[in-house]
Motif scaffolding. Sequence first.
Motif, PDB file in Angstrom:
ATOM      1  N   SER A  65     -21.831   2.705 -14.057  1.00 40.99           N
ATOM      2  CA  SER A  65     -21.620   2.238 -12.692  1.00 40.99           C
ATOM      3  C   SER A  65     -20.133   2.090 -12.394  1.00 40.99           C
ATOM      4  N   ARG A 111     -18.684   5.694 -11.839  1.00 37.89           N
ATOM      5  CA  ARG A 111     -19.121   6.315 -10.591  1.00 37.89           C
ATOM      6  C   ARG A 111     -18.490   5.680  -9.357  1.00 37.89           C
ATOM      7  N   HIS A 112     -17.877   4.514  -9.520  1.00 41.55           N
ATOM      8  CA  HIS A 112     -17.298   3.847  -8.361  1.00 41.55           C
ATOM      9  C   HIS A 112     -15.963   4.480  -7.990  1.00 41.55           C
ATOM     10  N   GLN A 113     -15.717   4.688  -6.698  1.00 48.29           N
ATOM     11  CA  GLN A 113     -14.514   5.382  -6.250  1.00 48.29           C
ATOM     12  C   GLN A 113     -13.244   4.561  -6.473  1.00 48.29           C
ATOM     13  N   THR A 137     -12.506   2.885  -9.175  1.00 48.34           N
ATOM     14  CA  THR A 137     -12.156   2.830 -10.591  1.00 48.34           C
ATOM     15  C   THR A 137     -10.944   3.703 -10.875  1.00 48.34           C
ATOM     16  N   ARG A 180      -9.307  -4.947  -6.510  1.00 47.75           N
ATOM     17  CA  ARG A 180      -8.945  -3.562  -6.264  1.00 47.75           C
ATOM     18  C   ARG A 180      -7.876  -3.467  -5.190  1.00 47.75           C
ATOM     19  N   GLN A 214     -10.802  -3.165  -1.138  1.00 45.60           N
ATOM     20  CA  GLN A 214     -11.795  -2.804  -2.148  1.00 45.60           C
ATOM     21  C   GLN A 214     -11.708  -3.794  -3.274  1.00 45.60           C
ATOM     22  N   PRO A 264     -15.872  -2.842  -8.617  1.00 44.92           N
ATOM     23  CA  PRO A 264     -17.183  -2.270  -8.341  1.00 44.92           C
ATOM     24  C   PRO A 264     -18.329  -3.148  -8.810  1.00 44.92           C
TER      25      PRO A 264
END
Length: 331
Positions: free
Chosen positions: A235, A238-240, A242, A302, A311, A314
């Motif tokens: 997870s 897959r998070h933008q 990261t 983030r 952000q 995630p």
Amino acid sequence: MTELNRSGERGVDSMRLIRVLSVLTLVATYGLVVLGSTVRVTNSGMGCKDWPLCSSQVGPLSTFHPLMEQSHRYLATLATVLIIALAVATWRAGRLAHHVLIPALVSVGVIVVQIVLGAVTVLTNNAPFTVALHLLVATFFLGIVTVTAIAAFVSPERSWSLTHGPGRLAWSAVIALYVVFISGSIVVNGGAQSACTSWPACFSSPAATGLVTLQLAHRSMVLGGSVLVVAFVVSLVRHQATDAVERNLAYVTLLLLALQVLAGALTARDGGRAGIADVHLAVGSALWCCVVAVFALAARARPSSPESGPQHSPLESGHLQPSDSSQSFPS
């Protein structure tokens, strides 16, 4: 302006020292855990029957078991000196390293407890309970030292909180992996390593004995912990939001998890032979470091961007305010 430049240079030097000490402490602690495992699987725990010296000697020691045990103690001394030096350097750095201070101080407290447990383990002739507790505290110490090292590389201007940053999945993965270590320690100290030589189920041991039950309980916990760790890192990948550091650590974590499962299978099929058992714990310790490192990185807020807006982590369940997007890891 000259005073400001000097102050800035001192700040940079202080953070550089903290980062070097944190990395050295992490390396020494990992080596300490692995060497402690070697001491255990080679039955060298009572190579020195007194404490802190070995048969009233500082060294050199000519026989194998005393050499292994005393080397472990020397490495523990080095790790202790390093973590105390790190705590002092962090304290003196003030607000510049305020986010590193708490994990550094916790590390000092844990190493004191670990030293006492080490002495008690020797004085009780390696009683299984004290040996298991000694390993579990060592694993926790390795985890908190990893958190300290990650915090040292996070910019002080960036929001960072272990209580608000990582979400429930991150906490579940870390706790589950620690429980796996606990169950593994119980298996070893209960003498259940060779109770079931088939894998993944105990086909070679049809009778449900207590030792087989220990093995099956440990393997069930490994399965549950592995699922949570995979879910956590996937997870994150897959998070933008990261970044590259987290993504690379996540990939390393998945690789180490696969190697750890393989090492566990080989350990079971080989009846817990010393060499493979030692590799099993060494890979497991590296996996623990990576999972805790990714967990600590997930504690950062983030960076925001004009296009996407604020952000957060995630896996974040809190509401940290994002910092300037110019800050990155390492800073």
